[in-house]
Design a protein around this motif. Sequence first.
Motif, short mmCIF file in Angstrom:
data_model
loop_
_atom_site.label_atom_id
_atom_site.label_comp_id
_atom_site.label_asym_id
_atom_site.label_seq_id
_atom_site.Cartn_x
_atom_site.Cartn_y
_atom_site.Cartn_z
N ASN A 132 25.16 -17.69 106.60
CA ASN A 132 24.90 -16.39 105.98
C ASN A 132 26.07 -15.44 106.17
O ASN A 132 26.71 -15.43 107.21
N PRO A 133 26.32 -14.65 105.17
CA PRO A 133 27.43 -13.70 105.26
C PRO A 133 27.09 -12.54 106.21
O PRO A 133 25.92 -12.29 106.49
N ARG A 134 28.10 -11.88 106.65
CA ARG A 134 27.91 -10.73 107.52
C ARG A 134 28.28 -9.48 106.75
O ARG A 134 29.32 -9.42 106.10
N GLY A 135 27.42 -8.53 106.82
CA GLY A 135 27.67 -7.28 106.11
C GLY A 135 28.20 -6.22 107.06
O GLY A 135 27.79 -6.15 108.21
N TYR A 136 29.11 -5.42 106.56
CA TYR A 136 29.73 -4.39 107.40
C TYR A 136 29.35 -3.01 106.89
O TYR A 136 29.50 -2.72 105.71
N ALA A 175 30.16 5.68 113.96
CA ALA A 175 29.19 4.60 114.09
C ALA A 175 29.35 3.55 112.99
O ALA A 175 29.62 3.86 111.84
N GLN A 176 29.19 2.32 113.42
CA GLN A 176 29.26 1.20 112.49
C GLN A 176 28.21 0.18 112.88
O GLN A 176 27.74 0.17 114.01
N LYS A 177 27.91 -0.65 111.96
CA LYS A 177 27.06 -1.77 112.33
C LYS A 177 27.36 -2.97 111.46
O LYS A 177 27.87 -2.86 110.37
N GLN A 178 27.02 -4.11 112.01
CA GLN A 178 27.18 -5.36 111.29
C GLN A 178 25.83 -6.04 111.22
O GLN A 178 25.09 -6.06 112.19
N VAL A 179 25.56 -6.57 110.10
CA VAL A 179 24.26 -7.21 109.90
C VAL A 179 24.44 -8.60 109.34
O VAL A 179 25.18 -8.80 108.40
N GLN A 180 23.77 -9.51 109.96
CA GLN A 180 23.87 -10.89 109.50
C GLN A 180 22.52 -11.58 109.62
O GLN A 180 21.87 -11.51 110.66
N ARG A 181 22.15 -12.23 108.58
CA ARG A 181 20.89 -12.96 108.63
C ARG A 181 21.03 -14.12 109.59
O ARG A 181 22.01 -14.85 109.56
#
Length: 283
Positions: free
Chosen positions: A119-123, A136-142
Amino acid sequence: MAMEEKLVINELEQGRELAKRLISNLKHTSSVESSKIMISEILRIYQNAILMLSFKEDDKNILKRSREIEEKDSKTLSKKRKLSDKKTEEVRVFVGTGSIDDGYCWRKYGQKEIHGSSNPRGYFRCTHRFTQKCPAQKQVQRSDKDPSIFEVKYVGNHTCNNNSTSPKTTATSFSMFGEGNRVGLTEQTEDINKPTKTEEVVISLEDLEYKKDIFKTYSFSNDEIENVGGWKSNIFQENLSPATTSGSGMTSEIATAVEDWGTVDSYFSSLDNIIDLGQDLWS
DNA sequence: CAAATTTGACCCCT
DNA sequence: AGGGGTCAAATTTG
């Protein structure tokens, strides 16, 4: 207040509201289905809050290096990339089965295929990055192992004053994570009511089993929490149908999960006793 | 039309 | 060299 504390409070408040509505629901012969959904949602919220608190303890162990993205473009833009200062920042990693609504507005700025995971990672960065210099940042990955779970890595703390505006959309789009699995971002019936994949349902039900245990025993352990390659294995599940409609926190996850609730019914009967009590307690 | 997302290019680090 | 993070132009969305 630290971000995770806000998150926990937010979760608990949601749970409280839902519990109130549930009571009136049960009192006034509203549909059984919606009551079940609410209970499921409440359980989810509590589990979420618990996980948040659990992870808070580990925070110090997941300090990691990360970049500070300061745009002091004193440098000419001759070259595209700006050099970024480096700085050590706290990286919080949440895993779990919870709501997406962390109360902040995020703007997606990139997506990457990650070697080794399917799964790709979203930034994402805070929407107020430029207006308020919020880092602030976050990374989201399924998650690979459990597609119903999103691993969310928070980098940096919010310094913005946003919020307040009842988090309209923390709803970051995860359409790309979905493929066939996508859950309605912009709410509403369409794909919410029917899980497109069986595995999705299975997972949801397993989750319910876990929640039932919690509910039944009233004991909350952290044993389920594991560590997997830098990212906590179960983070805050980014829930794809955030409260774009700020009202109910009804999620599509729940909507699908509830499809087969027959086995859980017994638990509700035991609730009957509590209802009257609850009304006094929580009103 | 402004704000958000998509997506390939770019850049840094190992 | 290639993996991972970010940029920014193009495109979509509200």
